[in-house]
Scaffold this motif. Structure first.
Motif, short mmCIF file in Angstrom:
data_model
loop_
_atom_site.label_atom_id
_atom_site.label_comp_id
_atom_site.label_asym_id
_atom_site.label_seq_id
_atom_site.Cartn_x
_atom_site.Cartn_y
_atom_site.Cartn_z
N MET A 77 13.15 52.74 27.18
CA MET A 77 13.53 52.31 25.83
C MET A 77 15.01 51.94 25.76
N SER A 78 15.85 52.72 26.42
CA SER A 78 17.29 52.42 26.40
C SER A 78 17.58 51.10 27.10
N ILE A 79 16.91 50.89 28.24
CA ILE A 79 17.13 49.65 29.00
C ILE A 79 16.67 48.45 28.20
N ILE A 80 15.45 48.54 27.65
CA ILE A 80 14.90 47.42 26.87
C ILE A 80 15.75 47.17 25.63
N GLY A 81 16.17 48.26 24.97
CA GLY A 81 16.98 48.10 23.77
C GLY A 81 18.29 47.41 24.04
N LEU A 82 18.97 47.77 25.14
CA LEU A 82 20.24 47.14 25.47
C LEU A 82 20.05 45.66 25.77
N ILE A 83 19.02 45.35 26.54
CA ILE A 83 18.75 43.94 26.89
C ILE A 83 18.42 43.13 25.64
N LEU A 84 17.58 43.70 24.78
CA LEU A 84 17.20 42.99 23.56
C LEU A 84 18.38 42.79 22.62
N ALA A 85 19.25 43.80 22.53
CA ALA A 85 20.39 43.70 21.62
C ALA A 85 21.26 42.51 21.97
N PHE A 86 21.64 42.41 23.23
CA PHE A 86 22.49 41.29 23.65
C PHE A 86 21.69 40.00 23.76
N MET A 139 19.13 39.02 21.84
CA MET A 139 18.94 38.41 20.53
C MET A 139 20.22 37.75 20.01
N VAL A 140 21.37 38.35 20.36
CA VAL A 140 22.64 37.74 19.95
C VAL A 140 22.82 36.39 20.65
N VAL A 141 22.56 36.38 21.96
CA VAL A 141 22.68 35.12 22.71
C VAL A 141 21.68 34.09 22.19
N PHE A 142 20.46 34.54 21.88
CA PHE A 142 19.44 33.64 21.35
C PHE A 142 19.91 33.02 20.03
N GLY A 143 20.49 33.86 19.17
CA GLY A 143 20.98 33.33 17.89
C GLY A 143 22.11 32.33 18.06
N ILE A 144 22.89 32.49 19.11
CA ILE A 144 24.00 31.58 19.35
C ILE A 144 23.52 30.23 19.86
N MET A 166 27.80 28.19 23.19
CA MET A 166 28.36 29.44 23.71
C MET A 166 29.89 29.37 23.80
N LYS A 167 30.40 28.17 24.06
CA LYS A 167 31.85 28.05 24.23
C LYS A 167 32.61 28.34 22.94
N HIS A 168 31.92 28.21 21.79
CA HIS A 168 32.58 28.50 20.52
C HIS A 168 32.81 30.01 20.34
N PHE A 169 32.09 30.81 21.11
CA PHE A 169 32.20 32.26 20.99
C PHE A 169 33.02 32.89 22.11
#
Length: 287
Positions: free
Chosen positions: A8-17, A19-24, A42-45
């Motif tokens: 759960m910790s591994i999946i949660g960490l991967i999903l957290a970052f 989803m952020v990358v996906f939104g960007i 991505m270069k804007h961030f």
């Protein structure tokens, strides 16, 4: 003591970052009204000065607030999160009830052999005091002291990450203010207002991401690990005191079972003094 991989910790960490990358990279095309993926966004961030302000500022203040030893614990804490020790309270209860039956039948000195074979440090030391005929009040006082020390030590570890979670957004705001001040110096150049505003806001993004995707989850998961260990230690403390007082093994078992969360009580088999899970007590090391 056995360790497990916390999926759960591994999946949660991967999903957290993730989803952020996906939104960007996922953007809506105003002409086609459809969503398109473009890594160009991505270069804007990516802004090195903002990264230095947020990450550098946060860790600099942490260095100012905490000793070097606290930083040295970070790899250990990450290991506790992603590969924690397994604490099975049912196994501890089964062992304590077994000792209670033996002490009831043959006396407290009969537990000496069992005590020497124990690999759990807290359990072994607690039973050793009973075997050595230490006064009941002193046994309780010593175990309470050990529990308090554990709680204080783990609270101090979590305080490091709680402070990091506070500093992340604060330095993000500082970076934003720096960017806004620089932007206001060039109000005459209208074409630069948009890009400058974006750079000013990206520091807030870094600060929020650092706090909510790193420091806060680590602090929360360390609290969960603490509660798992603390529950087993309190079960041991309660059981040892009951055995020393000469209580009935069945009553000892019922008392310890009721210390478990309700869903764990249903898994426990109270009929034979053993849990539904196999295994014995393991070594309880410090976190």
């Amino acid at each position: 003591m056995k360790r497990k991989i916390d999926i759960m910790s591994i999946i949660g960490l991967i999903l957290a970052f993730g989803m952020v990358v996906f939104g960007i990279i996922c953007n809506k095309n105003p002409e086609t009204e459809s969503y398109e993926f473009s890594f160009e966004t991505m270069k804007h961030f990516i802004d090195p000065p903002s990264i230095l302000i947020v990450i550098g500022g946060v860790f600099a203040c942490l260095m100012f607030s905490f000793p070097l030893a606290q930083f040295a614990k970070i790899p250990k804490h990450l290991g506790i999160i992603f590969s924690p020790k397994v604490y099975n309270p049912e196994v501890y209860i089964a062992k304590i009830v077994e000792c209670a039956k033996k002490a009831r039948a043959n006396g407290l000195l009969a537990l000496e052999e069992d005590t020497n074979e124990m690999t759990d440090a807290f359990m072994k030391n607690s039973f050793q005091m009973v075997v050595d005929s230490v006064d009941q009040e002193k046994v309780k006082e010593q175990m309470d002291c050990w529990l308090a020390n554990l709680d204080d030590r783990h609270s101090a570890d979590r305080a490091f990450y709680d402070k990091g979670a506070e500093l992340g957004p604060a330095f993000g705001m500082i970076g934003t203010l720096i960017g806004l001040i620089n932007m206001l110096q060039n109000l005459s150049d209208m074409d630069s207002l948009g890009p400058n505003m974006a750079v000013a806001l990206v520091t807030t993004f870094y600060g929020s991401l650092l706090a909510n995707a790193f420091f806060v989850p680590i602090s929360n998961k360390l609290r969960v690990r603490h509660e798992e260990e603390y529950l087993c230690m309190t079960i041991i403390a309660e059981g040892v005191q009951a055995i020393q007082a000469g209580e009935n093994p069945k009553l000892v078992q019922e008392r310890l079972i009721h210390m478990l969360p309700e869903y764990k009580q249903k898994k426990f088999n109270p009929g034979d003094g053993s849990s539904s899970e196999e295994g014995g007590s393991g070594k309880k090391g410090k976190k």
